[in-house]
Design a protein around this motif. Structure first.
Motif, PDB file in Angstrom:
ATOM      1  N   GLU A 132       0.839  -1.196   0.000  1.00 17.39           N
ATOM      2  CA  GLU A 132       0.000   0.000   0.000  1.00 17.39           C
ATOM      3  C   GLU A 132       0.881   1.255   0.000  1.00 17.39           C
ATOM      4  O   GLU A 132       1.764   1.435   0.844  1.00 17.39           O
ATOM      5  N   GLN A 134       0.642   4.615   0.537  1.00 19.40           N
ATOM      6  CA  GLN A 134       0.792   5.613   1.603  1.00 19.40           C
ATOM      7  C   GLN A 134       1.388   5.014   2.862  1.00 19.40           C
ATOM      8  O   GLN A 134       2.202   5.640   3.531  1.00 19.40           O
ATOM      9  N   LYS A 135       0.983   3.784   3.143  1.00 19.99           N
ATOM     10  CA  LYS A 135       1.539   3.101   4.306  1.00 19.99           C
ATOM     11  C   LYS A 135       3.037   2.927   4.116  1.00 19.99           C
ATOM     12  O   LYS A 135       3.836   3.204   5.014  1.00 19.99           O
ATOM     13  N   ARG A 136       3.413   2.483   2.926  1.00 19.27           N
ATOM     14  CA  ARG A 136       4.822   2.285   2.624  1.00 19.27           C
ATOM     15  C   ARG A 136       5.608   3.582   2.817  1.00 19.27           C
ATOM     16  O   ARG A 136       6.663   3.608   3.444  1.00 19.27           O
ATOM     17  N   ARG A 138       4.869   6.224   4.595  1.00 16.89           N
ATOM     18  CA  ARG A 138       4.917   6.705   5.979  1.00 16.89           C
ATOM     19  C   ARG A 138       5.861   5.856   6.826  1.00 16.89           C
ATOM     20  O   ARG A 138       6.731   6.376   7.514  1.00 16.89           O
TER      21      ARG A 138
END
Lengths: 233, 72
Positions: A132, A134-136, A138
């Motif tokens: 993912e 955005q998760k990556r 962040r």
């Protein structure tokens, strides 16, 4: 001229190669002519430091304002920084073999460098293991900050402690960098060398970033095509 | 200055004298030992890498231009 700094980079590295081989260097026992490695081996580490600093800057910027490009920049600079770190380890190993007697010696700076390289390899593996977007971005931004601090501790703080013995100049009670192996003649080659290689590193990274942006645009373009049946930005 | 004269004398007289200078350095090598050949070789390698980088840079620029016209 927009690309003046690329021209600068090439000129500086050519200057380094020519003066690095032909310039005058202090004659020292054990080191002999290998003192010239300072222009090539130590430069790799300075270059890595510079690139990783830019990388962590972009990671912090991402956490402040999450934009895709900042994540891409952080990852690209970390990647090239790691590349220069590996070159630093490989060149250092050869130098160690012929001056200290072994490919790898139990030196805090060497072990610190190895750990730092591993930490940044873990950074890239962590990135690739998260799907993912955005998760990556962040998680890897937060990890990058930890990685940078650890790298500074392992390369700049730990080898300088009095309790450890290091063969590297300026570490573990050894005479400092500036006092014997960097005379004024060598500085005239060493500093341009650092500048030249840093610029080369930035150039390499800029190519990665531009490719990444193209890839991203293509992917997002394909996605919107599927959704809306027409190309929209 | 003095050390340069000594080095010159050592270089002119006999190789044995250069050993007396202290650590063994390639002073003679650089004058006539073909070290320049190595410098030229390394320069060619780096010139090749530079040319490769420039080509890659231009190719990416071309793609960027293409992409931008598609965006409009």
């Amino acid at each position: 001229m927009r690309n003046w700094w690329k021209v600068m980079a090439v000129i500086l590295v050519f200057y380094t190669i020519i003066m690095g081989f032909l310039g005058e260097v202090p004659a020292l026992f054990v080191l002999n002519e290998t003192i010239r490695n300072l222009y090539f081996h130590v430069t790799m580490w300075f270059c890595m430091m510079a690139l990783l600093s830019v990388s962590v800057y972009h990671s912090i910027a991402y956490l402040v304002k999450p934009l895709y490009e900042k994540d891409l920049k952080a990852a690209s600079f970390a990647g090239t920084g790691l590349f220069f770190g590996m070159l630093g380890i490989a060149t250092g190993s050869v130098w160690a073999r012929f001056t200290w007697g072994a490919w790898w010696v139990n030196d805090p700076k060497l072990n610190g460098a190895a750990v730092s390289v591993l930490i940044y390899m873990a950074y890239l593996i962590l990135r690739n293991s998260l799907d993912e977007e955005q998760k990556r971005a962040r998680i890897s931004a937060v990890y990058n900050i930890f990685a940078y601090v650890l790298m500074l501790v392992f390369l700049m703080v730990y080898p300088r402690l009095n309790q450890v013995d290091s063969l590297h100049p300026g570490n573990g009670g050894n005479p400092a960098f500036s006092s014997y192996d960097l005379d004024s003649q060598m500085r005239l080659v060493f500093y341009p060398a650092v500048a030249g290689w840093v610029l080369i590193g930035v150039w390499l990274t800029s190519l990665r970033i531009r490719l990444g942006i193209l890839q991203y645009k293509k992917l997002s373009g394909e996605l919107t095509n599927k959704k809306q049946g027409s190309y929209a930005k | 200055m003095q050390s340069k004269i000594i080095l010159l004398l050592a270089a002119l007289l006999t190789p044995a004298l250069t050993f007396a200078q202290g650590p063994e350095m390639a002073d003679l090598m650089r004058s006539n030992g073909k070290i320049y050949v190595v410098v030229v070789v390394v320069c060619i390698v780096f010139a090749g890498i530079t040319a490769y980088l420039i080509r890659l840079d231009k190719k990416i620029s071309k793609f960027e231009k293409y992409q931008n016209t598609k965006d409009l």
